[in-house]
Write a protein that holds these residues in place. Structure first.
Motif, PDB file in Angstrom:
ATOM      1  N   ALA A 251      -0.968  17.157  -2.794  1.00 33.10           N
ATOM      2  CA  ALA A 251      -0.902  15.751  -3.204  1.00 33.10           C
ATOM      3  C   ALA A 251       0.555  15.300  -3.284  1.00 33.10           C
ATOM      4  N   VAL A 252       1.421  16.193  -3.777  1.00 29.97           N
ATOM      5  CA  VAL A 252       2.831  15.823  -3.857  1.00 29.97           C
ATOM      6  C   VAL A 252       3.418  15.673  -2.450  1.00 29.97           C
ATOM      7  N   VAL A 253       2.941  16.495  -1.526  1.00 33.22           N
ATOM      8  CA  VAL A 253       3.401  16.333  -0.136  1.00 33.22           C
ATOM      9  C   VAL A 253       3.028  14.940   0.373  1.00 33.22           C
TER      10      VAL A 253
ATOM     11  N   TRP B 143      -4.302   0.651   6.473  1.00 36.67           N
ATOM     12  CA  TRP B 143      -5.566   1.399   6.406  1.00 36.67           C
ATOM     13  C   TRP B 143      -5.395   2.790   7.003  1.00 36.67           C
ATOM     14  N   SER B 144      -4.775   2.833   8.175  1.00 34.08           N
ATOM     15  CA  SER B 144      -4.625   4.112   8.861  1.00 34.08           C
ATOM     16  C   SER B 144      -3.847   5.096   8.011  1.00 34.08           C
ATOM     17  N   MET B 145      -2.820   4.574   7.353  1.00 31.44           N
ATOM     18  CA  MET B 145      -1.990   5.497   6.584  1.00 31.44           C
ATOM     19  C   MET B 145      -2.698   5.995   5.334  1.00 31.44           C
ATOM     20  N   LEU B 146      -3.517   5.154   4.747  1.00 32.92           N
ATOM     21  CA  LEU B 146      -4.282   5.607   3.582  1.00 32.92           C
ATOM     22  C   LEU B 146      -5.251   6.701   4.013  1.00 32.92           C
ATOM     23  N   VAL B 147      -5.994   6.414   5.065  1.00 28.85           N
ATOM     24  CA  VAL B 147      -6.964   7.396   5.544  1.00 28.85           C
ATOM     25  C   VAL B 147      -6.234   8.629   6.070  1.00 28.85           C
ATOM     26  N   GLY B 148      -5.147   8.380   6.792  1.00 29.90           N
ATOM     27  CA  GLY B 148      -4.379   9.490   7.351  1.00 29.90           C
ATOM     28  C   GLY B 148      -3.813  10.403   6.281  1.00 29.90           C
TER      29      GLY B 148
ATOM     30  N   TRP C 163       0.791  -1.225   0.000  1.00 31.82           N
ATOM     31  CA  TRP C 163       0.000   0.000   0.000  1.00 31.82           C
ATOM     32  C   TRP C 163       0.826   1.279   0.000  1.00 31.82           C
ATOM     33  N   PRO C 164       1.947   1.344   0.679  1.00 34.33           N
ATOM     34  CA  PRO C 164       2.681   2.614   0.654  1.00 34.33           C
ATOM     35  C   PRO C 164       3.009   3.058  -0.766  1.00 34.33           C
ATOM     36  N   ILE C 165       3.403   2.110  -1.613  1.00 38.64           N
ATOM     37  CA  ILE C 165       3.729   2.491  -2.989  1.00 38.64           C
ATOM     38  C   ILE C 165       2.449   2.746  -3.786  1.00 38.64           C
ATOM     39  N   VAL C 166       1.411   1.985  -3.476  1.00 35.39           N
ATOM     40  CA  VAL C 166       0.114   2.244  -4.114  1.00 35.39           C
ATOM     41  C   VAL C 166      -0.312   3.684  -3.804  1.00 35.39           C
ATOM     42  N   ASN C 167      -0.211   4.037  -2.542  1.00 35.10           N
ATOM     43  CA  ASN C 167      -0.597   5.391  -2.131  1.00 35.10           C
ATOM     44  C   ASN C 167       0.290   6.441  -2.784  1.00 35.10           C
ATOM     45  N   PHE C 168       1.571   6.139  -2.855  1.00 36.19           N
ATOM     46  CA  PHE C 168       2.504   7.081  -3.473  1.00 36.19           C
ATOM     47  C   PHE C 168       2.103   7.364  -4.915  1.00 36.19           C
ATOM     48  N   VAL C 169       1.910   6.313  -5.679  1.00 33.90           N
ATOM     49  CA  VAL C 169       1.579   6.517  -7.092  1.00 33.90           C
ATOM     50  C   VAL C 169       0.218   7.200  -7.217  1.00 33.90           C
TER      51      VAL C 169
ATOM     52  N   PHE D   9       5.322   8.972   1.358  1.00 32.79           N
ATOM     53  CA  PHE D   9       5.333   7.508   1.341  1.00 32.79           C
ATOM     54  C   PHE D   9       6.678   6.894   0.979  1.00 32.79           C
ATOM     55  N   PRO D  10       7.294   7.297  -0.137  1.00 28.80           N
ATOM     56  CA  PRO D  10       8.576   6.639  -0.415  1.00 28.80           C
ATOM     57  C   PRO D  10       9.588   6.881   0.700  1.00 28.80           C
ATOM     58  N   GLY D  11       9.496   8.031   1.320  1.00 32.84           N
ATOM     59  CA  GLY D  11      10.449   8.336   2.390  1.00 32.84           C
ATOM     60  C   GLY D  11      10.304   7.399   3.572  1.00 32.84           C
TER      61      GLY D  11
END
Lengths: 1105, 468
Positions: free
Chosen positions: B131-133, B423-428, B87-93, B138-140
């Motif tokens: 959005a860029v923020v 989940w938390s990070m996506l919503v967060g 998910w982190p990379i999913v969220n990033f993209v 995520f990658p970080g």
């Protein structure tokens, strides 16, 4: 680590053993030892603190005659004057021999600074090539802080409350007193000793002495994994209990009938070695292994032809086989009906008939080079039938020998049942139990625990504070084999000494010392006891030099126990008259399930339950970790109305157990196979410790395991339980979705390539043909001349490392997996993380099923990093943490890695492992550390960290890791070569951990740029192929395709299809069997197209071999 | 000053020879200033306060999760072998994709002289930055040793004496996203300077005046300032325009350059860019339609604006649909077994639900915009935009997770399932995004007043022309 070259110079340099007397030259150390070691017991009231451990280490170092400590600031007493010849940090090896789980090992132990670190086979020993999982993992057991040591760091405890304690000196008086009082009490009529089967001449000599003093004492023997059937059969046949010794190296045809000779068997190592000697189709003749079994074992997986049959039908099978062989030997026609159906597509009855037919012909035509091995699961009668069959085949006394049990000198040996009866009747007042944890392993209808409760004084000598220890009055910590003096006799009759590598870490004593103490003689120290035994066996007193030579070499040509093989004593044997029947899956009855109990792949009978490496070892067929399960074929599961992952209840009488179902195709209908040894409630923080709230691992199947069904239970009722159970397997099980399953099946042919011997004869390079057509690495020469390598190599003298794995020899025993774990500080991660696919094994053994679900074949393939020449992982790492060395090793720079995990995504072999947590620190070697809230106990657990290899980085959290080709061993060899004036590294000088551990020598490692090296020769073999070479990754590890020596008439559909392709070289493109593009240019060397095999099954006209 | 009002509020009707008005009602230069400035000057509405509290809470929870991640390790996510990226990379993209609309609207539409961009470009650009923020976070935090993430930067390190590995697409990604972020920020800020000066001039409070004064860089509205501003703006626009295309192209290289079946496809760059614009516009609409009602900006952000954006969504959505089809065609046409399996597995394997959610949301739902009724009804627009956003998140999920879960060796296959931290990070991350956006609405000019006024001037000029 250890270089094991055989040149005289190297042999002189590598002394495996250093005399203890070196120590005595240094009086400071003697004093230090005397002062520190026994006294310290009272200094540290609780457990072993880290500080305490270092002190112990200091003492141990001195005793082990090793060098100083690697980190002087942590050493209590550093060497002021370093003794001659001791180099800090230098690895040295010492020979030892010991017994574990009924197996005898001839080993070298690599140590650094007095710390044993790695188990290697003693390659100079006539019997010893290779190791197994138990011996490899014994290293972790040595550093297990849960081993018995007593809460108060006292040596002995009394009763359940553990209130009383005493030291060894006090026990010396107590133990000797027990024997003395028994002596005066009717010659020891109320005294009993319970032992496990052992080959140790010293233990047996001491027991004989005890028997001499207490002629009426009972000596009972109990083996948790069987032994009674063999005993009964051999007593019947030979007049006395005997041990079976197989010579598989001399056998051309091997028939294993419910006998796991390449798996759980006690003679596994010699069997595996013998078997693998004739598994090279290029050099020499292939042997042939027939397996008839109900479950699925490692032996079945290695078979050339396998028949799944219910155990209840096997006696009849043996009878029928004997009758047919007899008839054929008597000159009956060898003609048989022709049939072209593939073996796996027949009806069960046809299959049985065909198998019997082919097998009986093969046996009848053999000239004393065929052997039938019947497993103990089938009972004494069947074993006796097997002996009779071997007699008929002329194999008895040559391929199958029976030698008297080493304990036969002790006179009458009682069984556990006799012992319990005696205890129950109140005729026992003293019982001495020598290891084995019988309270846990005893059959459920033998209430051993209650029985020993009725004995006034019970003394248990065991490695762990286990179930038996809790039930006994006194429990004594037994020293680990690596801390002990002892001895063994291997199946070839070689006597071997077990010499300690380190002082007992937790205050245990070896069995021989405790026995001697109880006997109250003059000779109390282990070395002297063992030396006396050795002298007795050799028949002459040993000079100091001879004794040292024996210790150094681990064996001596002159010291052998070679009993004559026994001859049949009873008159003719009557085979079972019934004809065997083959049950079809429609006929499975819920009330007539047959359950096979087998020792667990990792934890055996539960004795290794606290060993994390073994708990997390993926079990051979299932790849299951941290659990046992009810293995059954999918059709059996359907008949019981259960599915993979649901619970099933197995009931015998009033007793029942509930187990999760694990579907394994290819098992006989209505047969369930379960591993024993799980469900330990007092194993330790890894294996379960109920009193501390640590979950029990797996399910104890003891309730349905009774003395008449120790190994096989018939007529078991199986009932579905509709609850789910989460199992942690390291590989996707059979029960995945159909699409994935089909794809797995269609792909596995190109990953693990195999072919029948007929295919190999017709086309030796079939492996290349089975894969996609790409230029083979090194075809134009060696890898060293490949473009990328040559650009990067500025030093052309450097070797180019590569590996070859011979799948014909690999039997999937997992020894390499544990050896790699031990060598490379690979952590364990626990059940939850395995379930999350986060296991860390650098080397895994993949297994794929092929063919029909009822009659599936298994192929296995060890997979570690392939060290691709054009490694996909390297180019995607943004920080250049994974790079190629000039020697072609795909290296990981752990301290540069930031953990983007891109490399692992791009690795087509998925051999990279990521540290999601701080596995090594938090779980890993100190798994379960959180279970101990107190910091001092926490610190104790750090003891286990001492198993870590100082030559290998311990990876922290957030870092990627993977197989390095044991780069530390490579570097070691380079340093040695440099020291010798920059000579080239010799072939065989670098032996990787997996290669060294392998009992079948399936792995070769070396310089692929040198065409004369063994690995180059393997790469040049016709069977060699690189996995996924179509990706142009140019793997440095190549596989040699497996060749099954399947008789023509037992070929499966897949084998027939493969063979048929040869006859149709230009089969058109079509059909749905999608394979990678065919390149016409590269097809030149084999005029056929292997890609689209879709013949109708009756087309398959196959010539008989 | 009179204003031309054509067709009442409906400026979506095309009349031959007539240019549809972009500012409606009786808007004057003054009312434009008023309507935009009052958002920042009046006390915040209840809706804003509630929204802000909710978002800020979620954003804080995001922070807590990151702290937990740093404390424990990457294992708190569902990532596992073989799905090493989850998910982190999913969220990033996903967030990088969202970040495309703003710069596209402000730079590319500026270059093509699309005046309708003026009312929406400011908010869209702000959205891009935020959005860029979110994306950059995520990658970080995704790397195993986040405290060493700076090793990705090419700096002359004395102790390591090495550069990053320039062949890695991940490194290109670092350059692409950071360049894009920087340029977008500059572009956004520069465009705001005249409006910030307006805010400064209207400030009745010393602190506000001081703050806006600093931000407006001494803007006086002189012709010299305007001249330089226009030049600089055009230059930056020219500079930003190719970045719109490059950034997601390079993000797609993370996948396309690898050899994972399902990733290793040449179609990825254009397909990713189209997808990014698609999702970006959907996100702009998702935010803009409610905002325009809440802040009463219907006259400036007109139905015509919304309709235009819907048309962009329709176009890019169709491109994305075509790309999905093309992928399958090429997988079959290429006859590489692993590739073929990757795609059939995507649609019919264990993750079929994700794939068909994606197709439903991304391919089917935007086709509704062929109907004029749908692309002019605000609530339907919002609904479809939300669908598109969901679909685009699933697209990234499908690409990242399903491809990885079953690649070459069946023995290593696995099934990914997210953890509560995922989940938390996506919503967060949505919390962070909305927090920043709400703060922007409250304190910054949400509409480019200066440019809207220029549009209005043009509109008046043209109307006058018509009269003659």
């Amino acid at each position: 680590m250890s270089s094991q070259d055989s040149t005289p110079a190297a042999a002189a340099r590598n002394r495996y053993w250093r005399s203890l007397s070196e120590l005595h030259q240094c009086s400071d150390f003697k004093q230090f030892l005397d002062r520190e070691f026994p006294v310290a017991a009272s200094e540290f009231p609780e457990g072993v603190s880290r500080r305490r451990w270092i002190q112990l280490m200091g003492a141990s170092l001195a005793v082990a005659g090793a060098t100083g400590c690697r980190y002087p600031e942590e050493t209590i007493a550093p060497f002021v004057l370093r003794p001659e010849g001791r180099i800090p940090g230098e690895t040295y090896s010492r020979a030892t021999n010991f017994e574990l789980a009924g197996r005898v090992y001839n080993l070298l132990i690599s140590c650094v600074d007095g710390r044993p670190l790695k188990v290697e086979p003693n390659t100079q020993h006539p019997a010893g090539v290779g190791t197994d999982v138990y011996s490899q993992a014994s290293m972790l057991g040595l550093y297990d802080p849960d081993r018995a040591h007593g809460r108060e760091f006292a040596l002995l405890r009394r009763g359940n409350g553990r209130a009383e304690s005493m030291d060894w000196a006090a026990f010396g008086n107590l133990g000797a007193g027990l024997v003395k009082s028994a002596e005066s009490n009717d010659g020891g009529a109320k005294f009993a000793v319970l032992i496990e089967p052992t080959s140790s001449p010293s233990i047996l000599r001491l027991l004989a002495e005890l028997k001499k003093r207490l002629p009426k004492a009972m000596i009972a023997k109990y083996s948790s994994v069987g032994g009674d059937a063999m005993r009964a059969a051999t007593e019947q046949a030979f007049g006395k209990p005997a041990k079976q010794v197989l010579d598989l190296a001399a056998a051309q045809t091997i028939v294993a009938i419910q006998a796991d000779i390449l798996g759980a068997d006690g003679e596994f190592l010699s069997n595996a070695r013998g078997f693998a000697q004739h598994r090279d189709p290029v050099h020499g003749k292939m042997n042939r292994l027939y397996v008839v079994e109900g479950g699925y074992t490692a032996t079945g997986a290695s078979s050339d032809s396998r028949l799944a049959l219910r155990p209840s039908e096997m006696p009849a099978f043996l009878g029928e086989l004997a009758r047919r062989v007899e008839k054929l030997q008597g000159g009956e026609s060898h003609e048989h009906a022709d049939g072209n159906e593939s073996f796996d597509e027949m009806s069960p009855a046809e299959r049985l008939e065909r198998f019997l037919d082919v097998l009986s012909h093969d046996l009848a035509e053999s000239k004393g080079d065929a052997v039938v091995v019947v497993g103990e699961h089938l009972g004494a009668e069947a074993i006796r039938a097997g002996i009779a069959l071997n007699q008929m085949l002329g194999a008895l006394g040559s391929l199958q020998k029976f030698i008297p049990e080493p304990d036969s000198e002790l006179g009458e040996i009682a069984s556990l049942v006799d012992l319990v009866e005696k205890a129950d009747s109140g005729e026992l007042d003293t019982l001495f139990i020598l290891g084995g944890n019988p309270v846990f392993t005893a059959p459920s209808d033998v209430n051993f625990k209650a029985a020993i409760g009725k004995v006034e004084t019970t003394v248990y000598l065991g490695e762990y504070d286990d179930e038996t220890a809790a039930a006994c009055v006194w429990s004594l910590p037994l020293a680990h084999p690596l801390e002990s003096w002892g001895d063994v006799v291997d199946s070839n009759g070689f006597y071997g000494v077990c010499q300690p590598q380190i002082m007992p870490l937790l205050g245990g004593r070896p069995a021989v010392e405790v026995l001697a103490m109880m006997l109250g003689g003059n000779v109390l120290d282990g070395e002297s006891i063992v030396r006396l035994t050795a002298e007795k066996i050799s028949g002459a007193s040993l000079s100091e030099r001879e004794w040292r030579q024996l210790l150094h070499d681990g064996y001596s040509e002159g010291i052998q126990v070679a009993p004559e093989p026994l001859a049949i004593q009873d008159s003719g044997f009557e085979f079972v008259k019934d004809a065997p029947k083959s049950l079809s899956f429609q006929e499975i009855s819920l009330d007539d399930v047959e359950v096979l109990f087998v020792p667990a792949d990792g934890i055996y009978d539960g004795r290794f339950a606290n060993n994390g490496w073994l708990q997390e070892l993926p079990q051979a067929l299932t790849k299951l970790t941290w659990d046992n399960a009810a293995l059954m074929s999918p059709r059996t599961a359907a008949a019981i109305d259960v599915k993979h992952g649901l619970m099933v209840a197995l009931r015998r009488g009033d007793a029942f157990v509930e187990l999760p179902v694990f579907e394994i195709p290819g098992m006989a209908p209505g047969v369930v196979q379960v591993a024993i040894g799980y469900g330990r409630s007092r194993a330790g923080v890894v294996g379960g410790l109920e009193q501390d709230g640590i979950a029990v691992v797996g399910t104890n199947v003891a309730p349905i395991r009774t003395r008449d069904a120790m190994l096989t239970a018939y007529n078991v009722e199986a009932r579905p339980r509709y609850s789910e159970y989460a199992m942690a397997a390291t590989q996707d099980h059979w029960a995945i979705d159909e699409r994935g399953q089909n794809e797995t099946e269609s792909r596995s042919f190109t990953l693990v390539r195999e072919g029948s011997i007929a295919l190999f004869d017709k086309m030796p390079n079939f492996a290349e043909a089975k894969g996609p057509h790409v230029p083979k690495v090194g075809r134009e020469g060696s890898l060293g001349k490949e473009p990328i390598a040559s650009i990067e190599i500025e030093q052309p003298f450097l070797p180019q490392w590569g590996m070859a794995v011979d799948l014909s020899k690999c039997i999937g025993c997992n020894a390499c997996v544990v050896a790699c774990q031990s060598e490379n500080n690979v952590p364990i991660v626990g059940k939850e993380q395995v379930a999350n696919s986060r296991e860390m094994h650098w080397l895994r053994v993949d297994r794929y099923f092929q063919g029909d679900a009822d009659n599936a074949d298994v192929v296995q393939q060890p997979v570690a990093c392939m060290h691709c020449e054009t490694a996909p992982c390297e180019q995607v790492c943004p920080v250049a943490a994974t790079v190629h060395t000039p020697e072609g090793i795909n290296a990981m720079a752990y301290n540069r890695c930031i953990g983007t995990r891109y490399c692992a995504n791009n690795c087509p072999f998925k051999v990279r492992r990521f540290n999601y947590f701080n596995f090594n620190g938090d779980v890993g070697v100190g798994y379960g550390i959180d279970a101990y809230p107190k910091s001092i106990e926490n610190a104790n657990r750090k003891l286990q960290a001492l198993v870590l290899n100082p030559d290998v980085t311990v990876r922290g959290r957030g870092v990627m890791e993977k197989c390095t080709y044991c780069v530390q061993r490579v570097e070691h060899a380079k340093i040695e070569a440099r020291k010798d004036g920059g000579r080239a590294i010799r072939d065989g000088e670098v032996i990787t951990a997996c290669q060294s551990a392998c009992p079948t020598r399936a792995i070769e490692f070396g310089n692929v740029a040198d065409p004369s090296s063994k690995v180059s020769q393997q790469h040049a073999d016709a069977r060699a192929y690189g996995m996924l070479e179509q990706l142009n990754v140019k793997p440095r590890t190549e596989y040699l395709a497996r060749v099954r020596n399947t008789p023509a008439r037992l070929m499966t559909r897949a084998q027939l299809v493969d063979l048929l392709e040869l006859k149709a070289p230009h089969h058109g493109h079509g059909g749905d069997h999608h394979e990678t593009h065919h390149d016409d240019h590269s097809a030149a060397d084999h005029a056929h197209d292997p890609e689209h095999p879709h013949p109708e099954k009756n087309e398959a006209a196959v010539s008989k071999r | 000053m009179s204003l031309a009002i054509v067709n009442g509020l409906d400026n979506t009707v095309e009349r031959p020879g007539e240019r549809a008005p972009l500012v409606l009602g009786d808007s004057t230069y003054h009312t434009i200033t008023e309507s935009v400035c009052k958002i920042a000057e009046n006390p915040p509405s209840k809706a804003w306060i509630i929204g802000f509290l909710v978002s800020a809470t979620l954003a804080s929870w995001f922070g807590v999760c990151i702290a937990w991640l740093f404390y424990t390790g990457v294992g708190v996510w569902g990532n596992r072998s073989p799905v090493f990226w989850g998910w982190p990379i999913v969220n990033f993209v996903f967030w990088v994709g969202i970040g495309h609309a703003g710069t596209l609207i402000s730079a590319i539409l500026f270059i093509f002289r699309q005046d309708w961009r003026t009312s929406i470009n400011r908010a869209a650009e702000a959205m891009t930055i935020f959005a860029v923020v979110c994306a950059g976070t995520f990658p970080g935090i995704h790397v195993g040793r986040a405290w060493l993430a700076f090793w990705l930067a090419p700096y002359p390190s004395l102790n390591l004496w090495m550069w990053p590995q320039f062949r890695s697409p991940l490194l290109w990604d670092v350059f692409a996203v950071s360049t894009y972020g920087t340029v977008s920020l500059l572009f956004w800020y520069m465009g705001m300077v005249p409006d910030l000066a307006t805010f400064r001039d209207r400030s009745k409070n010393k602190w506000r005046r001081m703050a806006y004064g600093i931000l407006s860089l001494g803007w006086s509205g002189s012709s010299r300032h305007w001249m330089r501003y226009e030049k600089a703006y055009a230059l930056l626009a020219a500079f930003a325009a190719p970045l719109v295309l490059s950034v997601h192209t390079i993000v797609s290289f993370d996948f396309a350059v690898s050899q994972v079946p399902g990733w290793h496809t040449t179609i990825f760059p254009p397909y990713f860019v189209a997808g990014a614009i698609f999702s970006g516009f959907a996100m702009v609409l998702t935010l803009m339609v409610p905002a325009r009602t809440i802040f009463s900006l219907e006259k400036l952000i007109t139905i015509r604006h919304l309709e235009n954006m819907c048309k962009v969504i329709l176009a890019t959505g169709s491109i994305v649909g075509l790309a999905y089809g093309t992928e399958f065609f090429i997988a079959w046409y290429g006859q590489v077994p692993a590739e073929m399996f990757a795609f059939t597995n995507r649609a019919f394997g264990p993750y079929w639900w994700a794939y068909w959610t994606m197709v439903t949301c991304n391919v089917i739902s935007p086709q509704l915009f062929w109907v004029k009724k749908f692309r002019t009804t605000p609530w339907i627009i919002v609904l479809i935009s939300i669908f598109v956003n969901i679909g685009m998140w699933f697209e990234r999920f499908v690409i990242v997770v399903t491809s990885l879960s079953r690649d070459y060796l069946p023995s290593a296959w696995g099934y990914f399932s997210p953890t509560w931290v995922d989940w938390s990070m996506l919503v967060g991350s949505f919390g962070l995004f909305f927090t920043l956006f709400l703060l922007f609405c409250r304190f910054m000019p949400v509409i480019n007043m200066a440019e809207v006024k220029a549009t209005l001037a043009q509109q008046i000029h043209m109307t006058h022309g018509d009269d003659h």
